[in-house]
Design a protein around this motif. Structure first.
Motif, PDB file in Angstrom:
ATOM      1  N   CYS A 164       0.818  -1.212   0.000  1.00  0.00           N
ATOM      2  CA  CYS A 164       0.000   0.000   0.000  1.00  0.00           C
ATOM      3  C   CYS A 164       0.852   1.262   0.000  1.00  0.00           C
ATOM      4  CB  CYS A 164      -0.920  -0.012   1.219  1.00  0.00           C
ATOM      5  SG  CYS A 164      -1.874   1.489   1.439  1.00  0.00           S
ATOM      6  N   GLU A 165       1.841   1.315   0.854  1.00  0.00           N
ATOM      7  CA  GLU A 165       2.623   2.544   0.985  1.00  0.00           C
ATOM      8  C   GLU A 165       3.767   2.623  -0.022  1.00  0.00           C
ATOM      9  OE1 GLU A 165       1.674   5.213   3.091  1.00  0.00           O
ATOM     10  OE2 GLU A 165      -0.018   3.874   2.840  1.00  0.00           O
ATOM     11  N   VAL A 203       0.935  -3.605   5.409  1.00  0.00           N
ATOM     12  CA  VAL A 203       1.410  -2.380   6.082  1.00  0.00           C
ATOM     13  C   VAL A 203       0.255  -1.429   6.357  1.00  0.00           C
ATOM     14  CG1 VAL A 203       3.749  -2.451   5.130  1.00  0.00           C
ATOM     15  CG2 VAL A 203       1.958  -1.208   3.895  1.00  0.00           C
ATOM     16  N   SER A 204      -0.902  -1.695   5.749  1.00  0.00           N
ATOM     17  CA  SER A 204      -2.053  -0.807   5.885  1.00  0.00           C
ATOM     18  C   SER A 204      -3.252  -1.458   5.216  1.00  0.00           C
ATOM     19  CB  SER A 204      -1.744   0.531   5.197  1.00  0.00           C
ATOM     20  OG  SER A 204      -2.936   1.215   4.875  1.00  0.00           O
ATOM     21  N   ARG A 227       5.512  -3.496   9.756  1.00  0.00           N
ATOM     22  CA  ARG A 227       6.504  -2.769   8.955  1.00  0.00           C
ATOM     23  C   ARG A 227       7.914  -3.237   9.270  1.00  0.00           C
ATOM     24  NH1 ARG A 227       3.780   3.019   7.601  1.00  0.00           N
ATOM     25  NH2 ARG A 227       1.711   2.090   7.360  1.00  0.00           N
ATOM     26  N   GLU A 229      10.651  -1.824   8.876  1.00  0.00           N
ATOM     27  CA  GLU A 229      11.519  -0.657   8.752  1.00  0.00           C
ATOM     28  C   GLU A 229      12.462  -0.652   9.948  1.00  0.00           C
ATOM     29  OE1 GLU A 229       9.032   2.870   9.077  1.00  0.00           O
ATOM     30  OE2 GLU A 229       7.738   1.783  10.445  1.00  0.00           O
ATOM     31  N   HIS A 236       8.597   3.543  16.908  1.00  0.00           N
ATOM     32  CA  HIS A 236       8.362   2.563  15.842  1.00  0.00           C
ATOM     33  C   HIS A 236       8.278   1.142  16.387  1.00  0.00           C
ATOM     34  CE1 HIS A 236       9.949   5.870  13.364  1.00  0.00           C
ATOM     35  NE2 HIS A 236       9.211   5.344  12.404  1.00  0.00           N
ATOM     36  N   PHE A 240       2.224  -3.032  14.782  1.00  0.00           N
ATOM     37  CA  PHE A 240       1.454  -2.045  15.543  1.00  0.00           C
ATOM     38  C   PHE A 240       0.015  -2.059  15.048  1.00  0.00           C
ATOM     39  CE2 PHE A 240       1.015   1.336  12.313  1.00  0.00           C
ATOM     40  CZ  PHE A 240       1.969   0.940  11.388  1.00  0.00           C
ATOM     41  N   GLU A 382       4.321  12.598  14.361  1.00  0.00           N
ATOM     42  CA  GLU A 382       3.170  12.151  13.566  1.00  0.00           C
ATOM     43  C   GLU A 382       2.371  11.054  14.262  1.00  0.00           C
ATOM     44  OE1 GLU A 382       4.289  10.562   9.714  1.00  0.00           O
ATOM     45  OE2 GLU A 382       2.371   9.520   9.586  1.00  0.00           O
ATOM     46  N   ILE A 383       1.077  11.294  14.446  1.00  0.00           N
ATOM     47  CA  ILE A 383       0.235  10.168  14.907  1.00  0.00           C
ATOM     48  C   ILE A 383      -0.808   9.772  13.864  1.00  0.00           C
ATOM     49  CG2 ILE A 383       0.526  10.480  17.400  1.00  0.00           C
ATOM     50  CD1 ILE A 383      -2.252  11.711  17.523  1.00  0.00           C
ATOM     51  N   GLY A 385      -1.546   9.809   9.541  1.00  0.00           N
ATOM     52  CA  GLY A 385      -1.180  10.113   8.166  1.00  0.00           C
ATOM     53  C   GLY A 385      -2.382   9.828   7.293  1.00  0.00           C
ATOM     54  N   GLY A 386      -2.754  10.766   6.439  1.00  0.00           N
ATOM     55  CA  GLY A 386      -3.925  10.520   5.607  1.00  0.00           C
ATOM     56  C   GLY A 386      -3.917  11.374   4.360  1.00  0.00           C
ATOM     57  N   ARG A 389      -7.933  10.798  -1.761  1.00  0.00           N
ATOM     58  CA  ARG A 389      -7.373   9.828  -2.705  1.00  0.00           C
ATOM     59  C   ARG A 389      -7.566  10.315  -4.132  1.00  0.00           C
ATOM     60  NH1 ARG A 389      -5.366   8.152   2.037  1.00  0.00           N
ATOM     61  NH2 ARG A 389      -6.836   6.936   3.289  1.00  0.00           N
ATOM     62  N   LEU A 429      -4.527   6.160  11.896  1.00  0.00           N
ATOM     63  CA  LEU A 429      -4.049   6.589  13.212  1.00  0.00           C
ATOM     64  C   LEU A 429      -3.204   5.473  13.809  1.00  0.00           C
ATOM     65  CD1 LEU A 429      -4.395   8.501  15.870  1.00  0.00           C
ATOM     66  CD2 LEU A 429      -6.025   6.731  16.554  1.00  0.00           C
ATOM     67  N   GLY A 430      -1.981   5.801  14.224  1.00  0.00           N
ATOM     68  CA  GLY A 430      -1.151   4.828  14.935  1.00  0.00           C
ATOM     69  C   GLY A 430      -1.658   4.702  16.363  1.00  0.00           C
ATOM     70  N   ILE A 444       7.438   3.461  22.913  1.00  0.00           N
ATOM     71  CA  ILE A 444       6.289   2.761  22.323  1.00  0.00           C
ATOM     72  C   ILE A 444       6.264   1.277  22.700  1.00  0.00           C
ATOM     73  CG2 ILE A 444       7.401   2.134  20.128  1.00  0.00           C
ATOM     74  CD1 ILE A 444       4.739   3.107  18.738  1.00  0.00           C
TER      75      ILE A 444
END
Ligand code: 4AD
Ligand code: MG
Length: 459
Positions: A164-165, A203-204, A227, A229, A236, A240, A382-383, A385-386, A389, A429-430, A444
């Motif tokens: 997705c990302e 990932v999403s 993720r 990463e 991170h 999650f 960042e909490i 991301g959006g 589309r 939202l994370g 975290i």
């Protein structure tokens, strides 16, 4: 007839016989009687039980009790003469389920690192008990928020063939095909045979959520995401939980407004439903935790464009470790400067350069930016991301071509733009970062029961 300790402590008055079950937090044995502090996880407070030496098994069981033991206590609920507690139990009967010789979680303050090394027991500490209760209330607040607005809760797949990302940070799915000799390097994997293509952990859930939003109008997901990463930071995790609303006939402004209402609902629910745990965090973890949340619930979020943020950062006179200029992604030091020193509250940044954002974001008319929005908060960054589309088929195809994404892999996604496409927007939202923000927990790894990070998958 088992009562929870939170229920006992909320009774209007003492009196009556009660039976509680829980774990011994501390015990003091004196001549002729013992004091037991019992906790059952229903509330941060313990209840004190006073056990006289005349209970039948006193010498054999009660005197031998250690911190960590599990017990059942029956007795009278009486007013406590001690400070800071309303009631105590005058025990008549104590049953020991299991003692706790060598228990590693003795009373005195342990470091978070140590508690992580005993993650299977740390829920019995004050801090993690409180984290888990607040986490639960937040999860319910999230469902309540969307359910009360008529959103449909959508279960999106964990195993997926698409990234997705587009960041290539996926964990590949494979199998141990038992019995067969180990496969040679480069040989096709059984999981790949099974699904007909390589698959990964998601990932999403966004791309699936988009297909549902373009049928049900308003949907949300709430599930684990993964993720691969570099997760060696305090914000991170490799695994999650993410909450992803997706709404048809929504533009970027609608998306920003939804995010603000959503966060405020979560924060005000935590304040009203977790008073004891928030009190604890406010005293022991972050002295500004409650005040910060109250302030945020009461005031509007700040909003600015990425371009304006870059200008503020360039003019700040700060020497950042990573110098910043238009076109670069913000690092956490930049996010923290903006939220902690510049606006001092949550900040919604919009209209990022398209080259640092994912393929699905709607292109703005300037040809350089996309209709993206991130929500940044003090201390965490960042909490959310959006974005709105890209609903225009030709623009989407063009962008995918530029980014080298084969149309064959996304034919189903493109179909949604061919058949009844509509403007739509959403965000992710994370969940753990939001818990960190509410509780003030610094790492975290300490707001999820069993953290998955590089080098850590025990428990
Ligand atoms: O900004 P991200 O990557 O956005 C998406 O995945 C979109 N598909 C969401 C959407 O529009 N439906 O991730 C969303 C949020 C981040 O803002 C952050 O809070 C959290 O997920 N996040 C992580 N949390 C913990 N550990 C990680 N490794 C995280 N990566 C992202
Ligand atoms: Mg992001």
């Amino acid at each position: 007839n088992r009562v929870r300790i939170n229920e006992l402590l909320q009774r209007p008055e003492a009196g009556g016989e009660v039976t509680i079950h829980g774990w011994v937090r501390t015990c003091r044995h004196s001549k002729g009687f013992s004091f037991l502090e019992i906790n059952d996880g229903s509330i941060i407070h313990n209840i004190q039980c006073v056990v006289d030496a005349d209970v039948p098994n006193y010498d054999r069981d009660v005197k031998a009790l250690q911190t960590g033991a599990s017990v059942r206590v029956t007795g009278r609920l009486v007013d406590s003469p001690g400070k800071g507690q309303r009631f105590e139990i005058q025990a008549k009967d104590v049953h020991v389920y299991g003692n706790a010789e060598g228990y590693p979680l003795q009373k005195k303050g342990h470091t978070m690192e140590f508690l992580r090394s005993i993650a299977h027991l740390r829920a019995r500490s004050n801090t993690f008990g409180a984290v888990l209760r607040v986490r639960n209330v937040m999860a319910r607040a999230i469902h309540d928020f969307f359910q009360s607005r008529g959103f449909v809760y959508l279960h999106t797949p964990i195993i997926t063939a698409s990234d997705c990302e587009g960041a290539g940070e996926m964990f590949r799915v494979t199998t141990l095909d038992a019995g067969d000799p180990p496969r040679a390097e480069g040989e096709i994997d059984f999981a790949q045979d099974f699904f007909g293509k390589p698959t990964s952990l998601t990932v999403s859930g966004q791309l699936s959520a988009e297909t549902a939003a373009l049928a049900l109008s308003d949907v949300y997901t709430f599930g684990p995401t993964f993720r691969a990463e570099n997760s060696n930071t305090t914000r991170h995790l490799a695994e999650f939980w993410m909450v992803e609303p997706e709404c048809a006939f929504f533009d970027l402004d609608d998306d920003v407004a939804l995010a603000e209402a959503f966060l405020k609902h979560i924060f005000s629910t935590v304040l009203s439903e977790c008073p004891d745990d928030m009190d604890f965090f406010n005293k022991r973890i972050d002295k500004t935790a409650i005040e910060t949340l109250r302030h945020i619930v009461e005031s509007p979020f700040e909003r600015m464009s990425y371009s304006d943020a870059i200008e503020i950062l360039s003019k700040s006179g700060k020497s950042f470790e990573f110098p910043i200029e238009w076109g670069l992604d913000l690092q956490s030091e930049h996010e923290r400067y903006l939220t902690e020193e510049h606006v001092k509250r949550p900040l919604v940044l919009t209209d990022y350069p398209r080259d640092i954002k994912a393929f699905y974001m709607r292109q703005n008319d300037d040809g350089k930016t996309v209709a993206a929005m991130d929500v940044l908060v003090p201390k965490i960054g960042e909490i959310i991301g959006g974005s709105q589309r890209e609903e225009r088929l030709d623009r989407l195809q063009e962008r995918m071509k530029e980014m080298g994404l084969p149309e064959e892999d996304y034919w189903w996604y493109l179909d949604t733009r061919k058949f009844g496409t509509a403007p739509h927007a959403g965000f992710g939202l994370g969940f753990e970062r939001t818990i960190q923000f509410c509780t003030g927990m610094a790492n975290i790894r300490d707001v999820i029961p069993f953290p998955r990070t590089p080098g850590s998958a025990e428990f």
